[in-house]
Design a protein around this motif. Structure first.
Motif, PDB file in Angstrom:
ATOM      1  N   GLY A 104       0.895  -1.093  -0.059  1.00 20.26           N
ATOM      2  CA  GLY A 104      -0.048   0.136  -0.218  1.00 20.26           C
ATOM      3  C   GLY A 104       0.726   1.192   0.000  1.00 20.26           C
ATOM      4  N   TRP A 105       0.057   2.288   0.165  1.00 17.18           N
ATOM      5  CA  TRP A 105       0.736   3.473  -0.119  1.00 17.18           C
ATOM      6  C   TRP A 105       1.513   4.198   1.445  1.00 17.18           C
ATOM      7  N   LYS A 106       2.483   4.176   1.639  1.00 18.75           N
ATOM      8  CA  LYS A 106       2.950   4.263   2.898  1.00 18.75           C
ATOM      9  C   LYS A 106       2.579   5.651   3.787  1.00 18.75           C
ATOM     10  N   GLN A 107       2.051   6.535   2.879  1.00 16.69           N
ATOM     11  CA  GLN A 107       1.372   7.883   3.492  1.00 16.69           C
ATOM     12  C   GLN A 107       0.321   7.464   4.188  1.00 16.69           C
ATOM     13  N   LEU A 108      -0.256   6.244   4.097  1.00 13.62           N
ATOM     14  CA  LEU A 108      -1.918   6.109   4.742  1.00 13.62           C
ATOM     15  C   LEU A 108      -1.695   5.504   6.002  1.00 13.62           C
ATOM     16  N   ALA A 109      -0.723   4.802   6.576  1.00 11.06           N
ATOM     17  CA  ALA A 109      -0.358   4.389   7.756  1.00 11.06           C
ATOM     18  C   ALA A 109       1.074   4.019   7.894  1.00 11.06           C
ATOM     19  N   PRO A 110       1.626   4.019   9.129  1.00  9.83           N
ATOM     20  CA  PRO A 110       2.883   4.042   9.276  1.00  9.83           C
ATOM     21  C   PRO A 110       3.506   2.455   9.113  1.00  9.83           C
ATOM     22  N   PHE A 111       2.876   1.461   9.171  1.00 11.96           N
ATOM     23  CA  PHE A 111       3.165   0.062   8.918  1.00 11.96           C
ATOM     24  C   PHE A 111       2.998  -0.421   7.477  1.00 11.96           C
ATOM     25  N   VAL A 112       2.600   0.304   6.525  1.00 14.16           N
ATOM     26  CA  VAL A 112       2.008   0.160   5.359  1.00 14.16           C
ATOM     27  C   VAL A 112       3.261   0.698   4.243  1.00 14.16           C
ATOM     28  N   GLY A 113       3.587  -0.163   3.291  1.00 10.75           N
ATOM     29  CA  GLY A 113       4.565   0.296   2.212  1.00 10.75           C
ATOM     30  C   GLY A 113       5.836   0.178   2.496  1.00 10.75           C
ATOM     31  N   ARG A 114       6.306  -0.473   3.305  1.00  9.35           N
ATOM     32  CA  ARG A 114       7.648  -0.475   3.946  1.00  9.35           C
ATOM     33  C   ARG A 114       8.126  -2.020   3.807  1.00  9.35           C
ATOM     34  N   GLU A 115       9.404  -2.369   3.197  1.00 13.22           N
ATOM     35  CA  GLU A 115       9.693  -3.692   3.364  1.00 13.22           C
ATOM     36  C   GLU A 115      10.750  -3.694   4.587  1.00 13.22           C
ATOM     37  N   ASN A 116      10.121  -4.734   5.178  1.00  9.35           N
ATOM     38  CA  ASN A 116      10.909  -4.938   6.604  1.00  9.35           C
ATOM     39  C   ASN A 116      11.728  -6.220   6.342  1.00  9.35           C
ATOM     40  N   LYS A 117      12.951  -5.888   6.298  1.00 10.12           N
ATOM     41  CA  LYS A 117      13.934  -7.115   6.096  1.00 10.12           C
ATOM     42  C   LYS A 117      14.445  -7.625   7.456  1.00 10.12           C
ATOM     43  N   GLY A 118      14.750  -8.905   7.220  1.00 13.24           N
ATOM     44  CA  GLY A 118      15.327  -9.801   8.415  1.00 13.24           C
ATOM     45  C   GLY A 118      14.492  -9.989   9.484  1.00 13.24           C
ATOM     46  N   LEU A 119      15.029 -10.738  10.581  1.00 12.93           N
ATOM     47  CA  LEU A 119      14.205 -11.217  11.855  1.00 12.93           C
ATOM     48  C   LEU A 119      13.870  -9.833  12.484  1.00 12.93           C
ATOM     49  N   GLU A 120      14.691  -8.760  12.511  1.00 12.44           N
ATOM     50  CA  GLU A 120      14.682  -7.612  13.152  1.00 12.44           C
ATOM     51  C   GLU A 120      13.597  -6.687  12.660  1.00 12.44           C
ATOM     52  N   GLY A 121      13.635  -6.759  11.003  1.00 15.47           N
ATOM     53  CA  GLY A 121      12.554  -5.942  10.357  1.00 15.47           C
ATOM     54  C   GLY A 121      11.259  -6.534  10.843  1.00 15.47           C
ATOM     55  N   ALA A 122      11.298  -7.919  10.849  1.00 15.30           N
ATOM     56  CA  ALA A 122      10.095  -8.640  11.153  1.00 15.30           C
ATOM     57  C   ALA A 122       9.375  -8.232  12.583  1.00 15.30           C
ATOM     58  N   ARG A 123      10.383  -8.083  13.441  1.00 12.66           N
ATOM     59  CA  ARG A 123      10.120  -7.571  14.785  1.00 12.66           C
ATOM     60  C   ARG A 123       9.603  -6.233  14.889  1.00 12.66           C
ATOM     61  N   ALA A 124      10.324  -5.457  14.140  1.00 10.56           N
ATOM     62  CA  ALA A 124       9.818  -4.118  14.097  1.00 10.56           C
ATOM     63  C   ALA A 124       8.553  -3.803  13.606  1.00 10.56           C
ATOM     64  N   TYR A 125       8.026  -4.563  12.575  1.00 10.86           N
ATOM     65  CA  TYR A 125       6.679  -4.487  12.019  1.00 10.86           C
ATOM     66  C   TYR A 125       5.718  -4.936  12.929  1.00 10.86           C
ATOM     67  N   PHE A 126       6.116  -5.878  14.035  1.00 15.90           N
ATOM     68  CA  PHE A 126       4.812  -6.458  14.656  1.00 15.90           C
ATOM     69  C   PHE A 126       4.906  -5.535  15.945  1.00 15.90           C
ATOM     70  N   ALA A 127       6.079  -4.745  16.204  1.00  9.27           N
ATOM     71  CA  ALA A 127       5.934  -3.945  17.380  1.00  9.27           C
ATOM     72  C   ALA A 127       5.314  -2.694  16.958  1.00  9.27           C
ATOM     73  N   LEU A 128       5.221  -2.256  15.677  1.00  9.82           N
ATOM     74  CA  LEU A 128       4.614  -1.081  15.216  1.00  9.82           C
ATOM     75  C   LEU A 128       3.201  -1.264  15.215  1.00  9.82           C
ATOM     76  N   ILE A 129       2.793  -2.572  14.888  1.00 11.53           N
ATOM     77  CA  ILE A 129       1.252  -2.837  14.481  1.00 11.53           C
ATOM     78  C   ILE A 129       0.653  -3.051  15.991  1.00 11.53           C
ATOM     79  N   ALA A 130       1.368  -3.488  16.873  1.00  4.44           N
ATOM     80  CA  ALA A 130       0.881  -3.624  18.353  1.00  4.44           C
ATOM     81  C   ALA A 130       0.757  -2.301  19.011  1.00  4.44           C
TER      82      ALA A 130
END
Length: 154
Positions: free
Chosen positions: A49-75
């Motif tokens: 999606g378009w990253k301007q719509l939500a902070p967790f959208v449109g960003r490729e989260n790489k590696g285990l740390e990226g996945a961790r950061a995505y889940f933290a932002l969603i939570a």
């Protein structure tokens, strides 16, 4: 390339992954139990999606740390109710499974909305996720966040 898994193996792994979300497992437990440790550097988590719509959208989260950061932002941003998954489609040629999800999402500081979304999961040779893509209605999330849409108007 990972060896091909059977349809039932892939479906079982995808169902377990989705069930963990539905049951609100802690992010660390989901990461430890369902994500690849052998291919930790190859992990991609992407909510399209378009990253301007939500902070967790449109960003490729790489590696285990990226996945961790995505889940933290969603939570940090969202909570959900009544999550369910249906319409699993298994591709044994690519070790991928897609699923249709539904839930009621709510910004922790605002409005909520009913959501239909799709997951694409790609599995390694140990049936662990290393690619997790999400397609959802980022526009509805944005409208709920800005207060333009109210749940009772949907």
């Amino acid at each position: 390339m990972a060896p091909r898994h059977s349809r039932s193996e892939l479906l079982s792994a995808a169902t377990a992954f989705c069930d963990a979300f539905k049951a609100r497992w802690p992010a660390e437990e989901i990461l430890r139990t369902h994500f690849s440790s052998k291919r930790a550097d190859d992990i991609i988590v992407l909510e399209h999606g378009w990253k301007q719509l939500a902070p967790f959208v449109g960003r490729e989260n790489k590696g285990l740390e990226g996945a961790r950061a995505y889940f933290a932002l969603i939570a940090e941003c969202l909570e959900f109710e009544n999550m369910r998954f249906t319409n699993f489609v298994v591709d044994t040629e690519t070790n991928q499974v897609s699923a249709r999800g539904e839930a009621y999402f709510r910004w922790k500081d605002g409005q909520g909305w009913d959501e239909v979304f799709a997951y694409l999961l790609e599995f390694d040779d140990e049936l662990k996720v290393f690619r997790y893509e999400i397609w959802a209605d980022a526009g509805a999330a944005y409208l709920a966040k800005t207060g333009v849409i109210k749940y009772d108007e949907v």
